[in-house]
Enzyme design. Structure first.
Site, short mmCIF file in Angstrom:
data_model
loop_
_atom_site.label_atom_id
_atom_site.label_comp_id
_atom_site.label_asym_id
_atom_site.label_seq_id
_atom_site.Cartn_x
_atom_site.Cartn_y
_atom_site.Cartn_z
N PRO A 31 1.35 -1.06 0.10
CA PRO A 31 -0.26 -0.47 -0.28
C PRO A 31 0.64 1.37 0.23
CG PRO A 31 -0.20 -1.15 1.52
CD PRO A 31 0.44 -2.47 1.17
N ALA A 64 -3.17 3.22 1.69
CA ALA A 64 -4.46 3.90 2.38
C ALA A 64 -6.05 4.35 2.15
CB ALA A 64 -3.71 4.32 3.27
N TYR A 188 -1.81 4.51 12.84
CA TYR A 188 -3.06 4.99 12.96
C TYR A 188 -3.93 5.00 13.91
CZ TYR A 188 0.38 6.47 8.37
OH TYR A 188 0.68 7.51 7.89
N ARG A 275 12.77 -4.64 11.24
CA ARG A 275 13.91 -3.58 10.71
C ARG A 275 13.63 -1.61 10.10
NH1 ARG A 275 15.88 -6.90 5.59
NH2 ARG A 275 14.13 -7.23 4.14
N GLY A 305 8.74 -4.24 4.22
CA GLY A 305 9.50 -3.65 4.91
C GLY A 305 11.27 -3.51 4.36
C1 LIG Z 1 4.91 7.37 -1.01
C2 LIG Z 1 4.80 5.15 0.34
C3 LIG Z 1 3.44 5.58 1.04
C4 LIG Z 1 3.40 4.68 1.76
N1 LIG Z 1 1.71 4.73 1.92
C5 LIG Z 1 1.44 3.33 3.02
C6 LIG Z 1 0.23 3.38 3.41
O1 LIG Z 1 -1.13 3.54 2.24
N2 LIG Z 1 -0.45 2.46 4.01
C7 LIG Z 1 0.37 1.50 4.01
O2 LIG Z 1 -0.08 0.75 4.58
N3 LIG Z 1 1.60 1.40 4.20
C8 LIG Z 1 2.17 2.54 3.63
N4 LIG Z 1 3.53 3.23 3.54
C9 LIG Z 1 4.60 1.70 3.86
C10 LIG Z 1 4.89 0.69 2.75
O3 LIG Z 1 3.80 0.28 2.33
C11 LIG Z 1 5.96 0.05 2.90
O4 LIG Z 1 5.96 -0.24 4.08
C12 LIG Z 1 7.31 1.09 3.43
O5 LIG Z 1 7.48 1.25 2.68
C13 LIG Z 1 8.35 0.07 3.61
O6 LIG Z 1 8.63 -1.04 2.52
P1 LIG Z 1 9.64 -0.55 1.50
O7 LIG Z 1 11.48 -0.84 1.98
O8 LIG Z 1 9.66 -2.27 0.45
O9 LIG Z 1 9.80 0.48 0.59
C14 LIG Z 1 3.93 3.87 2.41
C15 LIG Z 1 5.17 4.32 2.01
C16 LIG Z 1 5.46 5.56 1.13
C17 LIG Z 1 7.27 5.34 1.13
#
Ligand SMILES: Cc1cc2nc3c(=O)[nH]c(=O)nc-3n(C[C@H](O)[C@H](O)[C@H](O)COP(=O)(O)O)c2cc1C
Length: 374
Positions: A31, A64, A188, A275, A305
């Site tokens: 997301p 979200a 949240y 992490r 993550g």
């Molecule tokens: C631009 C952006 C928007 C995000 N929006 C949401 C969101 O709407 N809902 C959510 O649960 N996490 C959100 N996250 C967290 C990501 O879903 C994810 O858990 C986080 O980026 C770590 O994963 P990654 O290292 O693959 O980016 C967001 C992260 C980023 C960078």
């Protein structure tokens, strides 16, 4: 021939049966809030954005999406509480389905991570507490608004908020989504109830671990009863402390939630790795913290993550997760599964356009490997 061999040898690109859904690979779109839904209404430019990231048999989780008019804390995030929202989601869902994808709507309430300017009649945001967040630059880089001190929900009001999640799930079904992901992560509203550094209630929704998790589980139960548990997932981040929402015993919280969720038979549990200490950056590495939770939960497990190609493959290969959700890499690489397949170089993400309102720039203009594709 080379490619076929490579594909077979990559755990991330093996098929997986998630309940009724036959996934062709394990690379999930995490997301990602993009703040391009003007006035909380999903826009047509999101059709291309989500379609670009769809492959046959892939799982996508939307950004979200607010469950009610008190759920917002950011500019131009989408909603799913009005007929207009439902209609606006339809072409997006249809485009994903047309390419053979499966799409879940992440349903969300920000709680105290808000400002009165986002609230109906300029009222205070709601939470489990009246403790305010510190005025600060938001840890995910959005700093346009200070937080307004929240109003503590009375015990009697809580069923109404639970019901908003139920109605949002019903609306998501009407929009054609394959299911919903309850956003219980990242500081949240639901996370605020669960975490003992935020929740200071003395009623049945506060105090003991069981009581703090009751709000989350009430929502899970209501949503599962509404649309069926086989269409419900939840996202949790017990180990994180985003938005000043941390817990003093995250491992106990994680295990309690995993075991409690089993009672409802929901489809998946999606957990943010320990992490990821701050949104967007890996600052500490505890690679296997999710293992007890993964073992305790009987449905599909999604980890997220900071994953890259290699550690994603390893996590699937070693059975530490069923699926891996990719956020920033998928944001910047619409053809991420293909790039993983051929081990191609990845586009770099541009943080400065994560949350801008442009319908194209930083949104649908990241190039494909084969730049003629879309
Ligand atoms: C631009 C952006 C928007 C995000 N929006 C949401 C969101 O709407 N809902 C959510 O649960 N996490 C959100 N996250 C967290 C990501 O879903 C994810 O858990 C986080 O980026 C770590 O994963 P990654 O290292 O693959 O980016 C967001 C992260 C980023 C960078």
């Amino acid at each position: 021939m080379e490619n076929v061999v490579t594909k077979q040898s990559i755990p991330l690109l093996t098929p997986y049966k998630m309940g009724r859904f036959n996934l062709s690979h394990r690379v999930v779109l995490a997301p990602l809030t993009r703040q391009r839904s003007y006035g909380n209404v999903p826009q047509l430019h999101a059709v291309l954005y989500y379609a670009q990231r769809t492959t046959p048999g892939s799982l996508l989780i939307t950004e979200a999406t607010g469950v009610s008019d008190t759920a917002q804390g950011y500019q131009d995030t989408p909603g799913i509480w009005t007929k207009e929202h439902v209609e606006a989601w339809k072409p997006i869902v249809e485009a994903v389905h047309a390419k053979g994808g499966i799409i879940f709507c992440q349903i969300w309430h920000v709680g105290r991570v808000s400002n009165k300017s986002f609230q109906p009649n300029g009222q205070a945001p709601i939470s489990c507490t009246d403790k305010p967040l510190m005025p600060q630059i938001r840890s995910n880089g959005i700093d346009e608004a200070m937080f307004t001190p929240p109003r503590r929900l009375s015990t009697e009001e809580i069923p109404t908020i639970v019901n908003h999640f139920r109605l949002a799930a019903r609306n998501a079904m009407e929009a054609g989504f394959d299911g919903v992901e309850i956003h219980g992560a990242n500081g949240y509203l639901i996370d605020q109830f669960m975490k003992d550094t935020v929740n200071d209630r003395t009623d049945e929704y506060g105090g003991s671990l069981q009581n703090r998790c009751k709000f989350a589980l009430d929502i899970v139960e209501a949503v599962a009863n509404e649309i069926g548990p086989d269409r419900v997932g939840i996202r949790l981040s017990p180990f994180a402390d985003y938005m000043e929402s941390g817990d003093t015993n995250p491992q106990a919280l994680a295990l309690h939630m995993a075991e409690s969720l089993n009672k409802y038979g929901i489809l998946y549990c999606h957990v943010v790795e320990a992490r990821m200490k701050t949104m967007g950056e890996i600052t500490e590495c505890h690679p296997h913290t999710l293992t007890p939770m993964r073992k305790a939960f009987s449905g599909t497990f999604i980890a997220a993550g900071g994953f890259k190609r290699e550690d994603g493959n390893e996590a699937v290969d070693k059975g530490r997760t069923d699926l891996v959700a990719y956020g920033r890499l998928f944001l910047a690489n619409p053809d991420l599964p293909k790039r993983f397949e051929v081990d191609a170089e990845l586009n770099k993400y541009d943080r400065s356009t994560f949350y801008t309102s442009d319908p194209v720039v930083g949104y649908t203009d990241y190039p494909f490997l084969d730049s003629t594709a879309s």
